[in-house]
Write a protein that holds these residues in place. Structure first.
Motif, PDB file in Angstrom:
ATOM      1  N   PHE A  56       0.824  -1.204   0.000  1.00 44.84           N
ATOM      2  CA  PHE A  56       0.000   0.000   0.000  1.00 44.84           C
ATOM      3  C   PHE A  56       0.862   1.260   0.000  1.00 44.84           C
ATOM      4  O   PHE A  56       2.040   1.239   0.361  1.00 44.84           O
ATOM      5  CB  PHE A  56      -0.976   0.009   1.181  1.00 44.84           C
ATOM      6  CG  PHE A  56      -0.351  -0.266   2.523  1.00 44.84           C
ATOM      7  CD1 PHE A  56       0.340   0.719   3.223  1.00 44.84           C
ATOM      8  CD2 PHE A  56      -0.475  -1.534   3.102  1.00 44.84           C
ATOM      9  CE1 PHE A  56       0.895   0.452   4.467  1.00 44.84           C
ATOM     10  CE2 PHE A  56       0.080  -1.801   4.347  1.00 44.84           C
ATOM     11  CZ  PHE A  56       0.779  -0.797   5.029  1.00 44.84           C
ATOM     12  N   HIS A  57       0.237   2.362  -0.421  1.00 49.11           N
ATOM     13  CA  HIS A  57       0.926   3.640  -0.563  1.00 49.11           C
ATOM     14  C   HIS A  57       0.144   4.742   0.152  1.00 49.11           C
ATOM     15  O   HIS A  57      -0.997   4.537   0.583  1.00 49.11           O
ATOM     16  CB  HIS A  57       1.090   4.010  -2.046  1.00 49.11           C
ATOM     17  CG  HIS A  57       1.860   2.997  -2.829  1.00 49.11           C
ATOM     18  ND1 HIS A  57       1.237   1.973  -3.505  1.00 49.11           N
ATOM     19  CD2 HIS A  57       3.199   2.845  -3.035  1.00 49.11           C
ATOM     20  CE1 HIS A  57       2.168   1.225  -4.109  1.00 49.11           C
ATOM     21  NE2 HIS A  57       3.361   1.731  -3.836  1.00 49.11           N
ATOM     22  N   PHE A  74      -2.387  -1.526   7.038  1.00 49.19           N
ATOM     23  CA  PHE A  74      -2.947  -0.485   6.158  1.00 49.19           C
ATOM     24  C   PHE A  74      -3.737   0.541   6.959  1.00 49.19           C
ATOM     25  O   PHE A  74      -3.633   1.744   6.717  1.00 49.19           O
ATOM     26  CB  PHE A  74      -3.841  -1.115   5.092  1.00 49.19           C
ATOM     27  CG  PHE A  74      -4.547  -0.100   4.244  1.00 49.19           C
ATOM     28  CD1 PHE A  74      -3.913   0.489   3.153  1.00 49.19           C
ATOM     29  CD2 PHE A  74      -5.851   0.318   4.543  1.00 49.19           C
ATOM     30  CE1 PHE A  74      -4.552   1.456   2.385  1.00 49.19           C
ATOM     31  CE2 PHE A  74      -6.497   1.271   3.788  1.00 49.19           C
ATOM     32  CZ  PHE A  74      -5.833   1.841   2.701  1.00 49.19           C
ATOM     33  N   LEU A  75      -4.539   0.074   7.901  1.00 44.01           N
ATOM     34  CA  LEU A  75      -5.331   0.996   8.714  1.00 44.01           C
ATOM     35  C   LEU A  75      -4.431   1.898   9.552  1.00 44.01           C
ATOM     36  O   LEU A  75      -4.758   3.070   9.794  1.00 44.01           O
ATOM     37  CB  LEU A  75      -6.287   0.220   9.607  1.00 44.01           C
ATOM     38  CG  LEU A  75      -7.417  -0.510   8.882  1.00 44.01           C
ATOM     39  CD1 LEU A  75      -8.257  -1.303   9.880  1.00 44.01           C
ATOM     40  CD2 LEU A  75      -8.294   0.470   8.110  1.00 44.01           C
ATOM     41  N   GLU A  76      -3.288   1.385   9.972  1.00 46.07           N
ATOM     42  CA  GLU A  76      -2.316   2.210  10.698  1.00 46.07           C
ATOM     43  C   GLU A  76      -1.777   3.304   9.779  1.00 46.07           C
ATOM     44  O   GLU A  76      -1.639   4.457  10.175  1.00 46.07           O
ATOM     45  CB  GLU A  76      -1.183   1.322  11.210  1.00 46.07           C
ATOM     46  CG  GLU A  76      -0.220   2.040  12.131  1.00 46.07           C
ATOM     47  CD  GLU A  76       0.860   1.113  12.677  1.00 46.07           C
ATOM     48  OE1 GLU A  76       1.844   1.644  13.250  1.00 46.07           O
ATOM     49  OE2 GLU A  76       0.745  -0.121  12.516  1.00 46.07           O
ATOM     50  N   ALA A  77      -1.486   2.932   8.533  1.00 45.25           N
ATOM     51  CA  ALA A  77      -1.014   3.910   7.549  1.00 45.25           C
ATOM     52  C   ALA A  77      -2.097   4.933   7.229  1.00 45.25           C
ATOM     53  O   ALA A  77      -1.819   6.135   7.085  1.00 45.25           O
ATOM     54  CB  ALA A  77      -0.572   3.193   6.272  1.00 45.25           C
ATOM     55  N   ASN A 118       4.416  -1.094   5.633  1.00 41.43           N
ATOM     56  CA  ASN A 118       4.148  -2.343   4.928  1.00 41.43           C
ATOM     57  C   ASN A 118       4.929  -3.483   5.578  1.00 41.43           C
ATOM     58  O   ASN A 118       6.023  -3.272   6.125  1.00 41.43           O
ATOM     59  CB  ASN A 118       4.559  -2.225   3.462  1.00 41.43           C
ATOM     60  CG  ASN A 118       3.526  -1.542   2.613  1.00 41.43           C
ATOM     61  OD1 ASN A 118       2.573  -2.169   2.163  1.00 41.43           O
ATOM     62  ND2 ASN A 118       3.706  -0.244   2.386  1.00 41.43           N
ATOM     63  N   PRO A 119       4.388  -4.681   5.547  1.00 38.48           N
ATOM     64  CA  PRO A 119       5.145  -5.822   6.088  1.00 38.48           C
ATOM     65  C   PRO A 119       6.482  -5.971   5.375  1.00 38.48           C
ATOM     66  O   PRO A 119       6.583  -5.741   4.163  1.00 38.48           O
ATOM     67  CB  PRO A 119       4.231  -7.017   5.797  1.00 38.48           C
ATOM     68  CG  PRO A 119       2.865  -6.433   5.645  1.00 38.48           C
ATOM     69  CD  PRO A 119       3.075  -5.078   5.041  1.00 38.48           C
ATOM     70  N   ALA A 129       2.032  13.747  -6.943  1.00 37.17           N
ATOM     71  CA  ALA A 129       3.281  13.696  -7.706  1.00 37.17           C
ATOM     72  C   ALA A 129       4.120  12.492  -7.294  1.00 37.17           C
ATOM     73  O   ALA A 129       4.681  11.787  -8.144  1.00 37.17           O
ATOM     74  CB  ALA A 129       4.068  14.991  -7.496  1.00 37.17           C
ATOM     75  N   ASN A 130       4.202  12.253  -5.995  1.00 32.66           N
ATOM     76  CA  ASN A 130       4.992  11.131  -5.500  1.00 32.66           C
ATOM     77  C   ASN A 130       4.471   9.806  -6.016  1.00 32.66           C
ATOM     78  O   ASN A 130       5.243   8.942  -6.459  1.00 32.66           O
ATOM     79  CB  ASN A 130       4.997  11.150  -3.965  1.00 32.66           C
ATOM     80  CG  ASN A 130       5.759   9.988  -3.367  1.00 32.66           C
ATOM     81  OD1 ASN A 130       5.187   8.965  -3.009  1.00 32.66           O
ATOM     82  ND2 ASN A 130       7.070  10.138  -3.251  1.00 32.66           N
ATOM     83  N   ASP A 131       3.150   9.622  -6.001  1.00 33.02           N
ATOM     84  CA  ASP A 131       2.590   8.345  -6.426  1.00 33.02           C
ATOM     85  C   ASP A 131       2.671   8.154  -7.933  1.00 33.02           C
ATOM     86  O   ASP A 131       2.719   7.027  -8.416  1.00 33.02           O
ATOM     87  CB  ASP A 131       1.128   8.238  -5.975  1.00 33.02           C
ATOM     88  CG  ASP A 131       0.633   6.809  -6.003  1.00 33.02           C
ATOM     89  OD1 ASP A 131       1.030   6.032  -5.114  1.00 33.02           O
ATOM     90  OD2 ASP A 131      -0.128   6.454  -6.923  1.00 33.02           O
ATOM     91  N   ASN A 132       2.702   9.254  -8.674  1.00 34.25           N
ATOM     92  CA  ASN A 132       2.786   9.168 -10.133  1.00 34.25           C
ATOM     93  C   ASN A 132       4.217   9.267 -10.653  1.00 34.25           C
ATOM     94  O   ASN A 132       4.437   9.335 -11.864  1.00 34.25           O
ATOM     95  CB  ASN A 132       1.931  10.271 -10.776  1.00 34.25           C
ATOM     96  CG  ASN A 132       0.451   9.929 -10.748  1.00 34.25           C
ATOM     97  OD1 ASN A 132       0.015   8.937 -11.313  1.00 34.25           O
ATOM     98  ND2 ASN A 132      -0.332  10.761 -10.062  1.00 34.25           N
TER      99      ASN A 132
END
Length: 357
Positions: free
Chosen positions: A43-44, A204-207, A188-189, A157-160
């Motif tokens: 996840f991001h 993911f919920l923590e993120a 992430n694990p 921008a970071n994700d792309n």
């Protein structure tokens, strides 16, 4: 309201604000939980924030979350972010499909991620409900654009994979793990850490919580601190020649977020370069020191329009008072962009003398 908006979000109006409030109240009485879908696996930051923003809406406050790449399972969701290869501004909010070119507005070139897409369609509602009954179209629109530019765009921008600087410019240092994106990545694990779907979802919920709480802090800052400061900057700018005949010194009773507003107001007033303020004075609190801060050449620059005199830089206390000839010296930064004095009168003298040196 904003679930039914077309791809290009219409201009925010007071009528829309009232309608948002009415519809939000109506949605609270619904008892069937919504289902938000996103992908499982790594996840991001963008989908972590997208999910959190949706859950700030009354309609999705109690929504369940499904993390999967199964197309049939995703179709059963009420809204899908960052997966499924579709975008319609209603149910589908993915940005990975070929030919996707959506941006926030004509003033931006950065392609949206799932965070930007959810923000584009739902943020006016979030902002209006955060401000409360006093929300009006102009205020919502101002914060809507400001928060995108100052916070959301960087995530897009970071994700792309968009560089902040031209590719031929080498960064002076590595940001390493200090960015939000890196912090989410670290949740992430690990590659050699056995984890089942439930464990991955928990991470993911923590993120999502990390991203969401950061978003809300930024939202509250712009709603409750940044925007109200504009009136104080406007008043100081309009009365600056009453404070000093040059009009080049501004005074605030205390430290406020003034930079953004000053540059905007200068542009709106059509000030010439020689008319623009050079120094800002403000108190650090009742009975405390006063600061003199140089106005930078741009909001995020460390270069000053006119730095404090070189002969003062790096000195403190009595040495500074001796060098400047002004009692009550506290410090002047080695780069000359800021200094301090024990009194307002002393800081004012520092500003006046700096104008001539």
């Amino acid at each position: 309201m904003f679930r039914s908006l077309p791809r290009h979000v219409p201009r925010i109006t007071n009528t829309n604000i009232l309608k948002m409030s009415a519809e939000s109240a109506a949605k609270r009485v619904k008892t069937s939980p919504k289902l938000i879908g996103t992908h499982n696996g790594h996840f991001h930051a963008d989908e972590a924030l997208a999910v959190y923003m949706l859950r700030l809406l009354p309609e999705y406050a109690d929504a369940q979350l499904l993390r999967t790449r199964n197309p049939e399972a995703l179709e059963n969701c009420d809204i899908i972010v960052d997966v499924h290869g579709k975008y319609d501004g209603v149910k589908y909010f993915d940005h990975h499909q070929r030919g996707f070119t959506e941006v926030f507005s004509e003033n931006f070139k950065t392609k949206l991620s799932s965070a930007g897409l959810v923000y584009k369609h739902f943020a006016p509602t979030l902002i209006a409900q955060r401000i409360g009954p006093d929300a009006d179209a102009k205020t919502v629109d101002t914060i809507y654009n400001k928060l995108y530019k100052s916070f959301i765009e960087a995530l897009d921008a970071n994700d792309n994979g968009i560089n902040a600087y031209p590719a031929d410019i080498e960064a002076a240092f590595s940001t390493g793990g200090v960015t939000l994106g890196a912090q989410v990545g670290s949740l992430n694990p690990n590659w050699n850490e056995p984890v089942d779907q439930a464990g991955e979802d928990a991470k993911f919920l923590e993120a999502s919580k990390l991203m969401g709480e950061t978003f809300v802090r930024n939202l509250d800052f712009y709603c409750k601190a940044w925007l109200p400061a504009r009136k104080f900057v406007q008043d100081a700018l309009e009365s600056r020649k009453q404070y000093h005949e040059s009009g080049l010194i501004l005074r605030f009773e205390q430290s406020i977020p003034w930079k953004d507003h000053l540059f905007t107001l200068e542009e709106e007033a059509g000030l010439k370069e020689e008319e623009k303020p050079l120094y800002v004075l403000y108190g650090e609190g009742p009975g405390k020191n006063w600061r003199i801060q140089c106005v930078p050449v741009s909001k995020d620059s460390f270069q000053s329009r006119k730095a404090l005199p070189e002969v003062w830089r790096g000195f403190r206390d009595e040495e500074l008072s001796e060098k400047s000839g002004i009692p009550g010296g506290v410090f002047v930064h080695a780069s000359g962009f800021i200094g301090g004095n024990k009194t307002e009168e002393g800081a004012f003298e520092m500003a006046k003398k700096s104008l001539t040196m």
